[in-house]
Design a protein around this motif. Structure first.
Motif, short mmCIF file in Angstrom:
data_model
loop_
_atom_site.label_atom_id
_atom_site.label_comp_id
_atom_site.label_asym_id
_atom_site.label_seq_id
_atom_site.Cartn_x
_atom_site.Cartn_y
_atom_site.Cartn_z
N UNK A 43 62.24 28.81 -15.90
CA UNK A 43 61.62 29.37 -17.10
C UNK A 43 62.18 28.74 -18.37
N UNK A 44 63.50 28.68 -18.47
CA UNK A 44 64.14 28.28 -19.73
C UNK A 44 64.14 26.77 -19.93
N UNK A 45 64.14 26.03 -18.84
CA UNK A 45 64.24 24.57 -18.94
C UNK A 45 62.95 23.89 -18.49
N UNK A 46 62.59 24.08 -17.23
CA UNK A 46 61.49 23.27 -16.67
C UNK A 46 60.11 23.73 -17.11
N UNK A 47 59.98 24.92 -17.68
CA UNK A 47 58.67 25.36 -18.17
C UNK A 47 58.53 25.18 -19.68
N UNK A 48 59.60 24.70 -20.33
CA UNK A 48 59.57 24.65 -21.80
C UNK A 48 59.86 23.29 -22.40
N UNK A 49 60.50 22.41 -21.63
CA UNK A 49 60.84 21.11 -22.19
C UNK A 49 59.96 20.03 -21.55
N UNK A 50 60.02 18.84 -22.11
CA UNK A 50 59.26 17.72 -21.55
C UNK A 50 59.96 17.23 -20.28
N UNK A 51 59.18 17.14 -19.20
CA UNK A 51 59.71 16.77 -17.89
C UNK A 51 59.14 15.42 -17.50
N UNK A 52 60.01 14.52 -17.07
CA UNK A 52 59.53 13.21 -16.62
C UNK A 52 58.99 13.35 -15.19
N UNK A 53 57.74 12.91 -14.96
CA UNK A 53 57.15 13.13 -13.64
C UNK A 53 56.69 11.87 -12.91
N UNK A 54 56.41 10.80 -13.62
CA UNK A 54 55.85 9.63 -12.92
C UNK A 54 55.78 8.45 -13.88
N UNK A 55 55.45 7.31 -13.32
CA UNK A 55 55.18 6.14 -14.15
C UNK A 55 53.68 5.86 -14.10
N UNK A 56 53.17 5.25 -15.15
CA UNK A 56 51.72 4.94 -15.16
C UNK A 56 51.35 3.98 -14.03
N UNK A 57 52.33 3.19 -13.59
CA UNK A 57 52.06 2.25 -12.49
C UNK A 57 51.63 2.97 -11.21
N UNK A 154 55.52 8.84 -17.79
CA UNK A 154 54.69 10.02 -18.01
C UNK A 154 55.55 11.29 -18.02
N UNK A 155 55.41 12.04 -19.11
CA UNK A 155 56.10 13.31 -19.27
C UNK A 155 55.05 14.42 -19.37
N UNK A 156 55.36 15.58 -18.78
CA UNK A 156 54.49 16.74 -18.96
C UNK A 156 55.32 17.89 -19.52
N UNK A 157 54.62 18.86 -20.12
CA UNK A 157 55.31 20.07 -20.58
C UNK A 157 54.41 21.26 -20.28
N UNK A 158 54.94 22.23 -19.55
CA UNK A 158 54.15 23.39 -19.14
C UNK A 158 53.95 24.40 -20.27
N UNK A 159 54.73 24.27 -21.34
CA UNK A 159 54.63 25.25 -22.43
C UNK A 159 53.33 25.09 -23.20
N UNK A 160 52.84 26.20 -23.74
CA UNK A 160 51.64 26.13 -24.59
C UNK A 160 51.95 25.34 -25.87
N UNK A 161 53.17 25.49 -26.35
CA UNK A 161 53.59 24.76 -27.56
C UNK A 161 54.81 23.92 -27.21
N UNK A 162 54.61 22.68 -26.79
CA UNK A 162 55.74 21.85 -26.37
C UNK A 162 56.64 21.49 -27.54
N UNK A 163 57.90 21.19 -27.27
CA UNK A 163 58.81 20.78 -28.34
C UNK A 163 58.25 19.56 -29.08
N UNK A 164 58.22 19.66 -30.41
CA UNK A 164 57.62 18.58 -31.19
C UNK A 164 58.61 17.43 -31.43
N UNK A 165 59.88 17.65 -31.12
CA UNK A 165 60.85 16.58 -31.40
C UNK A 165 60.65 15.38 -30.47
N UNK A 166 59.77 15.52 -29.47
CA UNK A 166 59.50 14.36 -28.62
C UNK A 166 58.83 13.24 -29.41
N UNK A 167 58.14 13.59 -30.48
CA UNK A 167 57.53 12.55 -31.33
C UNK A 167 58.60 11.62 -31.88
N UNK A 168 59.69 12.22 -32.30
CA UNK A 168 60.80 11.43 -32.84
C UNK A 168 61.43 10.59 -31.74
#
Ligand code: FES
Ligand SMILES: [Fe+2]
Length: 421
Positions: A43-57, A154-168
């Motif tokens: 809940x606190x980590x894997x459902x709220x932060x950006x998670x690396x899941x795969x490569x586009x390749x 490729x990163x995914x985030x399960x949260x409705x409002x993902x952390x915006x600091x990923x832009x930076x």
């Protein structure tokens, strides 16, 4: 315990968990063994932060997909018919059936096996059989999951409002990744390893090389065992390695500066949700790649690189990835929690899309060092899990070389604090 009971238990546990950390020390055993803490982590980590899941390749063609399990969620990551990377909840909008049950594959449309509701690759509901006249297909598309590709990662985030600091993060990381042109790579090998340890032990183990000198004979042929030491703390036995490191670093800096490649260290491992560490560092031996002698494992270099001597561009992203980008190949790792004491570590080796196995690269030469290193790390993590489960376990102090581990635990504690507010 039913699912309905479990949620409040996990949540109330999280209100106190972050207070249980003793600064500068490893965590209590319960953090690594308790199913309740595991739920809090999802809940606190894997459902709220950006998670690396795969490569586009891994999803090069429209319709290519893979499925990712995070806690009770299953997510379809695919390339849609417009070649966009998408992430969709793997839950049918009719009566909830899982849609895609394989780990990977390719689809034209996504067809539910239960009553054949059919979705396009962008999640739009196309067919739903006979429905009442009032049925509005447009209201029943597959639920989208936030997804972004950072230079082919490729990163995914399960949260409705993902952390915006990923832009930076993205703005700062992309110049480091650009020379390696991951958009023009293919998967040469991928290996899943289920480690018998909590995901945090797996990440902590990766964040220090205190254990490398004794524990990774193959890796330390090219990985300088002085990683994590402040120059003044380097033990006398490692001074020859440090001298080689300084010379190799000076040359690497020249090579990068000549070509305009970013190489400075960025280290932001706590204090924000999208925590990272990036640097380009020299390798020992021939200085080209993670092989037994440091020579390139693939003759065809990535992107348009004109030199093999680029060391390793290493990218770490919390909570679940570390990766190394060399001139000849990239090796990326994702860590996904399976249970309190089991973790999936997926290792993917990428080479230039035009490289030919047997001509440009030999698979064993390419994968040897990290297969052995992963197996050694799996053993360390399993033993750590056994030890922290023992009633005699008491958290010990981190050594100065373990400051990344300390930062990881700080970051983790920050995430617990965030959900307990
Ligand atoms: S649950 Fe998918 S079509 Fe019925
Ligand atoms: Fe290790």
């Amino acid at each position: 315990m039913t699912m309905l009971d479990a949620a409040p238990t996990a949540l109330s546990a999280s209100t106190k968990l972050h207070q249980r950390r003793r600064p500068g020390h490893a965590l209590d055993g319960e953090f690594y063994t308790s199913p309740t803490v595991f739920e809090v982590d999802i809940d606190a980590v894997f459902s709220r932060t950006w998670i690396f899941v795969a490569t586009e390749a891994e999803i090069r063609e429209p319709g290519d997909y893979l499925t990712v399990e995070i806690g009770r969620s299953s997510v379809i990551v695919l390339r849609d018919d417009d070649e966009q990377v998408r992430a969709l909840h793997n839950v049918c909008r009719h009566r909830g059936s899982r849609l895609l049950t394989e780990a990977r594959g390719d689809v034209g449309n996504i067809v539910c096996g239960y009553h054949q509701w059919t979705y396009s690759t962008d999640g739009t509901l196309l067919h739903a059989g006979q429905q009442a006249p009032s049925f509005d297909k447009s209201c029943f598309g597959l639920k989208q999951v936030a997804v972004r590709s950072e230079s082919g990662l490729i990163f995914i985030c399960l949260a409705d409002t993902p952390p915006t600091d990923f832009d930076e993060v993205s703005a700062r990381v992309s110049p480091y990744l650009a020379p390696h042109a991951l958009e023009r790579t293919k998967v040469a090998a991928q290996i899943d390893l289920v480690e018998h340890a909590n995901w945090k032990l797996v990440m902590e183990n990766n964040r220090e090389c205190y254990h490398c000198e004794a524990g990774h004979p193959e890796l330390t042929e090219t990985f300088f065992p002085t990683y994590g030491y402040a120059p003044e703390d380097i033990p006398p036995r490692l001074l020859p390695a440090h001298a080689r490191y300084l010379a190799a670093e000076a040359e690497l800096k020249r090579v990068c500066d000549d070509r305009g490649y970013a190489h400075e260290l960025i280290e932001e491992l706590s204090g924000r949700p999208s925590a990272i560490r990036v640097e380009r560092a020299a390798l020992d031996g021939a200085g080209e790649s993670y092989t037994m002698d440091g020579t390139a494992a693939c003759r065809k270099l990535l992107g348009d690189l004109d030199t093999a001597r680029l060391g390793r561009m290493s990218l770490h992203h919390q909570p679940n990835m570390w990766s190394h980008f060399m001139a000849d190949h990239a090796v990326v790792f994702s860590v996904l929690p399976l249970a309190a004491d089991r973790t999936l570590v997926r290792t993917t080796w990428l080479v230039h899309q035009d490289a030919v196995e047997g001509e440009d690269y030999d698979l064993d030469h390419l994968t040897d060092v990290w297969i052995k290193t992963n197996e050694q790390d799996a053993t360390f993590c399993r033993r750590a899990q056994e030890g922290v489960t023992d009633p005699a376990y008491e958290p010990g102090p981190y050594a100065p070389t373990e400051y990344h581990v300390d930062a990881f635990v700080t970051w983790y504690t920050e995430r617990l604090q965030e959900v307990s507010r």
